[in-house]
Design a protein around this motif. Structure first.
Motif, PDB file in Angstrom:
ATOM      1  N   THR A  28     -34.813 -28.361 -52.314  1.00 12.43           N
ATOM      2  CA  THR A  28     -33.915 -29.393 -51.801  1.00 12.43           C
ATOM      3  C   THR A  28     -32.890 -28.787 -50.840  1.00 12.43           C
ATOM      4  O   THR A  28     -32.635 -29.333 -49.764  1.00 12.43           O
ATOM      5  N   ALA A  29     -32.311 -27.645 -51.205  1.00 12.43           N
ATOM      6  CA  ALA A  29     -31.327 -26.989 -50.349  1.00 12.43           C
ATOM      7  C   ALA A  29     -31.976 -26.541 -49.051  1.00 12.43           C
ATOM      8  O   ALA A  29     -31.395 -26.690 -47.965  1.00 12.43           O
ATOM      9  N   GLY A  30     -33.199 -26.003 -49.132  1.00 16.06           N
ATOM     10  CA  GLY A  30     -33.916 -25.580 -47.926  1.00 16.06           C
ATOM     11  C   GLY A  30     -34.225 -26.773 -47.027  1.00 16.06           C
ATOM     12  O   GLY A  30     -34.099 -26.689 -45.798  1.00 16.06           O
ATOM     13  N   THR A  31     -34.629 -27.889 -47.619  1.00 16.52           N
ATOM     14  CA  THR A  31     -34.938 -29.097 -46.854  1.00 16.52           C
ATOM     15  C   THR A  31     -33.681 -29.619 -46.139  1.00 16.52           C
ATOM     16  O   THR A  31     -33.726 -29.979 -44.961  1.00 16.52           O
ATOM     17  N   PHE A  32     -32.550 -29.627 -46.864  1.00 11.92           N
ATOM     18  CA  PHE A  32     -31.294 -30.073 -46.243  1.00 11.92           C
ATOM     19  C   PHE A  32     -30.877 -29.137 -45.113  1.00 11.92           C
ATOM     20  O   PHE A  32     -30.398 -29.578 -44.070  1.00 11.92           O
ATOM     21  N   ALA A  85     -33.060 -29.835 -42.182  1.00 16.38           N
ATOM     22  CA  ALA A  85     -32.697 -31.139 -41.618  1.00 16.38           C
ATOM     23  C   ALA A  85     -31.401 -31.035 -40.807  1.00 16.38           C
ATOM     24  O   ALA A  85     -31.291 -31.594 -39.706  1.00 16.38           O
ATOM     25  N   ILE A  86     -30.414 -30.306 -41.324  1.00 13.04           N
ATOM     26  CA  ILE A  86     -29.140 -30.162 -40.619  1.00 13.04           C
ATOM     27  C   ILE A  86     -29.333 -29.375 -39.337  1.00 13.04           C
ATOM     28  O   ILE A  86     -28.811 -29.740 -38.270  1.00 13.04           O
ATOM     29  N   ILE A  87     -30.105 -28.290 -39.399  1.00 13.91           N
ATOM     30  CA  ILE A  87     -30.357 -27.474 -38.206  1.00 13.91           C
ATOM     31  C   ILE A  87     -31.134 -28.296 -37.177  1.00 13.91           C
ATOM     32  O   ILE A  87     -30.840 -28.251 -35.974  1.00 13.91           O
ATOM     33  N   SER A  88     -32.132 -29.062 -37.629  1.00 16.20           N
ATOM     34  CA  SER A  88     -32.910 -29.910 -36.712  1.00 16.20           C
ATOM     35  C   SER A  88     -32.026 -30.979 -36.069  1.00 16.20           C
ATOM     36  O   SER A  88     -32.130 -31.248 -34.869  1.00 16.20           O
ATOM     37  N   ALA A  89     -31.164 -31.588 -36.867  1.00 12.71           N
ATOM     38  CA  ALA A  89     -30.265 -32.614 -36.334  1.00 12.71           C
ATOM     39  C   ALA A  89     -29.306 -32.015 -35.314  1.00 12.71           C
ATOM     40  O   ALA A  89     -29.048 -32.604 -34.255  1.00 12.71           O
ATOM     41  N   ALA A  90     -28.780 -30.823 -35.607  1.00 10.35           N
ATOM     42  CA  ALA A  90     -27.872 -30.171 -34.668  1.00 10.35           C
ATOM     43  C   ALA A  90     -28.614 -29.816 -33.383  1.00 10.35           C
ATOM     44  O   ALA A  90     -28.100 -30.039 -32.269  1.00 10.35           O
ATOM     45  N   GLY A  91     -29.827 -29.290 -33.503  1.00 15.26           N
ATOM     46  CA  GLY A  91     -30.618 -28.959 -32.316  1.00 15.26           C
ATOM     47  C   GLY A  91     -30.953 -30.201 -31.506  1.00 15.26           C
ATOM     48  O   GLY A  91     -30.884 -30.198 -30.274  1.00 15.26           O
ATOM     49  N   GLY A  92     -31.324 -31.279 -32.202  1.00 14.00           N
ATOM     50  CA  GLY A  92     -31.623 -32.538 -31.519  1.00 14.00           C
ATOM     51  C   GLY A  92     -30.403 -33.104 -30.812  1.00 14.00           C
ATOM     52  O   GLY A  92     -30.498 -33.620 -29.699  1.00 14.00           O
ATOM     53  N   SER A  93     -29.247 -32.992 -31.442  1.00 11.75           N
ATOM     54  CA  SER A  93     -28.008 -33.478 -30.825  1.00 11.75           C
ATOM     55  C   SER A  93     -27.680 -32.689 -29.568  1.00 11.75           C
ATOM     56  O   SER A  93     -27.273 -33.266 -28.545  1.00 11.75           O
ATOM     57  N   ILE A  94     -27.855 -31.366 -29.639  1.00 15.51           N
ATOM     58  CA  ILE A  94     -27.594 -30.532 -28.463  1.00 15.51           C
ATOM     59  C   ILE A  94     -28.569 -30.881 -27.347  1.00 15.51           C
ATOM     60  O   ILE A  94     -28.180 -31.013 -26.182  1.00 15.51           O
ATOM     61  N   TRP A  95     -29.842 -31.049 -27.689  1.00 17.44           N
ATOM     62  CA  TRP A  95     -30.852 -31.400 -26.675  1.00 17.44           C
ATOM     63  C   TRP A  95     -30.519 -32.753 -26.046  1.00 17.44           C
ATOM     64  O   TRP A  95     -30.570 -32.927 -24.838  1.00 17.44           O
ATOM     65  N   TYR A  96     -30.162 -33.752 -26.889  1.00 18.45           N
ATOM     66  CA  TYR A  96     -29.844 -35.094 -26.406  1.00 18.45           C
ATOM     67  C   TYR A  96     -28.629 -35.050 -25.481  1.00 18.45           C
ATOM     68  O   TYR A  96     -28.622 -35.680 -24.415  1.00 18.45           O
ATOM     69  N   ALA A  97     -27.595 -34.301 -25.874  1.00 18.12           N
ATOM     70  CA  ALA A  97     -26.382 -34.220 -25.060  1.00 18.12           C
ATOM     71  C   ALA A  97     -26.673 -33.561 -23.711  1.00 18.12           C
ATOM     72  O   ALA A  97     -26.188 -34.022 -22.677  1.00 18.12           O
TER      73      ALA A  97
END
Length: 138
Positions: free
Chosen positions: A10-14, A17-29
């Motif tokens: 669960t901790a690894g999945t979170f 997910a957090i790293i992917s969301a941060a990367g996606g946010s940077i890419w989107y911006a």
């Protein structure tokens, strides 16, 4: 002390997910920044083209107005040379035409108002004739 496998998973999945969301946010911006930059460039190009078009239209309008003024001056000179009306008499004729036109506009407005009143009366009569009359006359 061993951690249960479920908590580690669960901790690894979170974490993923957090790293992917941060990367996606940077890419989107960064993508949005490049889109905004392209739009600003397009806007600047369109503004330059529009200003050129406005200047061209302004020059054309000034030339047309200059030609019309020249024609009016030539007409006035021709009339005065022929011994015809003076400039004051020509202005009086223009004023007479303007007053006549103003009178026509006032009459036209009164006719439109009268037509609106007639239409209202016609609608009222049509409504009253369609309405059934009760036994008491109403």
């Amino acid at each position: 002390m061993e951690l249960p496998k479920v908590n580690i998973l669960t901790a690894g999945t979170f974490a993923v997910a957090i790293i992917s969301a941060a990367g996606g946010s940077i890419w989107y911006a960064s993508n949005q920044a490049s889109i905004i930059e392209a739009l600003q460039s397009d806007l600047q190009t369109l503004t330059i083209e529009n200003n050129a078009t406005d200047r061209t239209n302004l020059i054309r309008d000034v030339e047309e107005n200059t030609e019309q003024i020249d024609e009016i001056i030539e007409y006035i000179i021709e009339v005065e040379e022929d011994g015809g009306d003076t400039i004051d008499e020509i202005y009086e004729e223009f004023e007479d035409v303007y007053e006549t036109q103003e009178g026509f506009l006032l009459q036209f407005n009164q006719i439109v108002k009268l037509q609106a009143r007639v239409k209202t009366l016609e609608n009222t009569i049509e409504y009253l004739t369609r309405r059934p009359i009760n036994s008491d006359g109403r």
